[in-house]
Scaffold this active site. Structure first.
Site, PDB file in Angstrom:
ATOM      1  N   HIS A 126      23.290 -24.117   6.507  1.00  0.00           N
ATOM      2  CA  HIS A 126      22.467 -24.224   5.296  1.00  0.00           C
ATOM      3  C   HIS A 126      22.506 -22.984   4.417  1.00  0.00           C
ATOM      4  O   HIS A 126      22.412 -23.089   3.206  1.00  0.00           O
ATOM      5  CB  HIS A 126      21.007 -24.503   5.672  1.00  0.00           C
ATOM      6  N   THR A 132      14.661  -4.844  16.275  1.00  0.00           N
ATOM      7  CA  THR A 132      14.172  -6.204  16.016  1.00  0.00           C
ATOM      8  C   THR A 132      15.149  -7.079  15.232  1.00  0.00           C
ATOM      9  O   THR A 132      14.976  -8.298  15.192  1.00  0.00           O
ATOM     10  CB  THR A 132      12.892  -6.126  15.159  1.00  0.00           C
ATOM     11  N   CYS A 153      19.536  -3.898  15.490  1.00  0.00           N
ATOM     12  CA  CYS A 153      18.562  -2.807  15.608  1.00  0.00           C
ATOM     13  C   CYS A 153      17.508  -3.272  16.609  1.00  0.00           C
ATOM     14  O   CYS A 153      17.739  -4.244  17.329  1.00  0.00           O
ATOM     15  CB  CYS A 153      17.967  -2.439  14.247  1.00  0.00           C
ATOM     16  N   ARG A 203      24.313 -29.934  -1.169  1.00  0.00           N
ATOM     17  CA  ARG A 203      23.018 -29.470  -1.699  1.00  0.00           C
ATOM     18  C   ARG A 203      22.734 -28.026  -1.281  1.00  0.00           C
ATOM     19  O   ARG A 203      22.033 -27.290  -1.989  1.00  0.00           O
ATOM     20  CB  ARG A 203      21.887 -30.403  -1.266  1.00  0.00           C
ATOM     21  N   HIS A 204      23.292 -27.624  -0.157  1.00  0.00           N
ATOM     22  CA  HIS A 204      23.071 -26.241   0.294  1.00  0.00           C
ATOM     23  C   HIS A 204      23.837 -25.254  -0.577  1.00  0.00           C
ATOM     24  O   HIS A 204      23.381 -24.136  -0.796  1.00  0.00           O
ATOM     25  CB  HIS A 204      23.447 -26.108   1.763  1.00  0.00           C
ATOM     26  N   ASP A 216      21.951   0.583  15.203  1.00  0.00           N
ATOM     27  CA  ASP A 216      21.301   1.878  15.387  1.00  0.00           C
ATOM     28  C   ASP A 216      21.235   2.146  16.898  1.00  0.00           C
ATOM     29  O   ASP A 216      21.823   1.400  17.707  1.00  0.00           O
ATOM     30  CB  ASP A 216      19.937   1.930  14.674  1.00  0.00           C
TER      31      ASP A 216
HETATM   32  C1  RB5 Z   1      13.977   2.068  15.218  1.00  0.00           C
HETATM   33  O1  RB5 Z   1      12.972   2.646  15.978  1.00  0.00           O
HETATM   34  C2  RB5 Z   1      13.545   0.673  14.790  1.00  0.00           C
HETATM   35  O2  RB5 Z   1      12.618   0.778  13.760  1.00  0.00           O
HETATM   36  C3  RB5 Z   1      14.745  -0.146  14.362  1.00  0.00           C
HETATM   37  O3  RB5 Z   1      15.612  -0.265  15.440  1.00  0.00           O
HETATM   38  C4  RB5 Z   1      14.484  -1.556  13.886  1.00  0.00           C
HETATM   39  O4  RB5 Z   1      13.760  -2.295  14.817  1.00  0.00           O
HETATM   40  C5  RB5 Z   1      13.978  -1.694  12.512  1.00  0.00           C
HETATM   41  O5  RB5 Z   1      13.713  -2.784  12.001  1.00  0.00           O
END
Ligand code: RB5
Length: 156
Positions: free
Chosen positions: A98, A67, A65, A132-133, A8
């Site tokens: 794994h 996070t 993205c 096992r994995h 994104d």
């Molecule tokens: C966009 O603002 C943000 O929510 C996206 O980049 C991401 O972190 C979502 O998990």
């Protein structure tokens, strides 16, 4: 390997660096964007990559993205996709050994460029251990086939 990469707006700068890295490493890259400057909804990009992995059009996917969390949640809705955020050498390596992770999710907000290069290289070169994995990943595949119905097993 054939690898689809998407981000994104929060992961756009990191995506172009990863695309360059993958090309330097001799990988066959599909850059699904987002190619515009404006904000985009991460599930749309996750779908563009995860669908290709799910259908077997590509071997692996990489999603970025803010996070890495939203991308992984969305990508995991596609059959056969195993997506998770990785943020250090250990998670990048063990996700392959794994979990046979086939979609690497990264945080564009948190991770530095040199770390990301290392994580991508570790993730590309690390094999799935099987054994096992494979049994455990197989159980996840079975859950997916049951389409969300409760899993009846006794935990030893
Ligand atoms: C966009 O603002 C943000 O929510 C996206 O980049 C991401 O972190 C979502 O998990």
């Amino acid at each position: 390997m054939r690898i689809a990469v998407g981000s994104d707006h929060r992961g756009a700068a990191m995506r172009s660096k990863i695309v360059d890295l993958l090309k330097r490493l001799g990988q066959d890259v599909i850059d699904v964007g987002a190619h515009q400057q404006r904000a985009v909804d991460y599930p749309d990009i996750a779908a563009a990559v995860a669908q290709r992995v799910s259908k077997g059009d590509v071997d692996r996917g990489i999603l970025i993205c803010g996070t890495g969390l939203g991308m992984s949640i969305a990508a995991n809705k596609f059959p056969g996709v195993r997506a998770a955020p990785c943020h250090d050498d250990l998670t990048a390596e063990v996700s392959r050994r794994h979990n046979d992770l086939n979609v690497l999710c990264l945080s564009g907000d948190i991770l530095g460029e040199r770390l990301v290069d290392r994580l991508v290289e570790i993730w590309l070169r690390t094999p799935f251990e099987g054994g096992r994995h494979a049994r455990r990943v197989g159980k996840i595949c079975q859950m997916e086939k049951r389409n969300g119905k409760p899993h009846s097993t006794s935990v030893p």
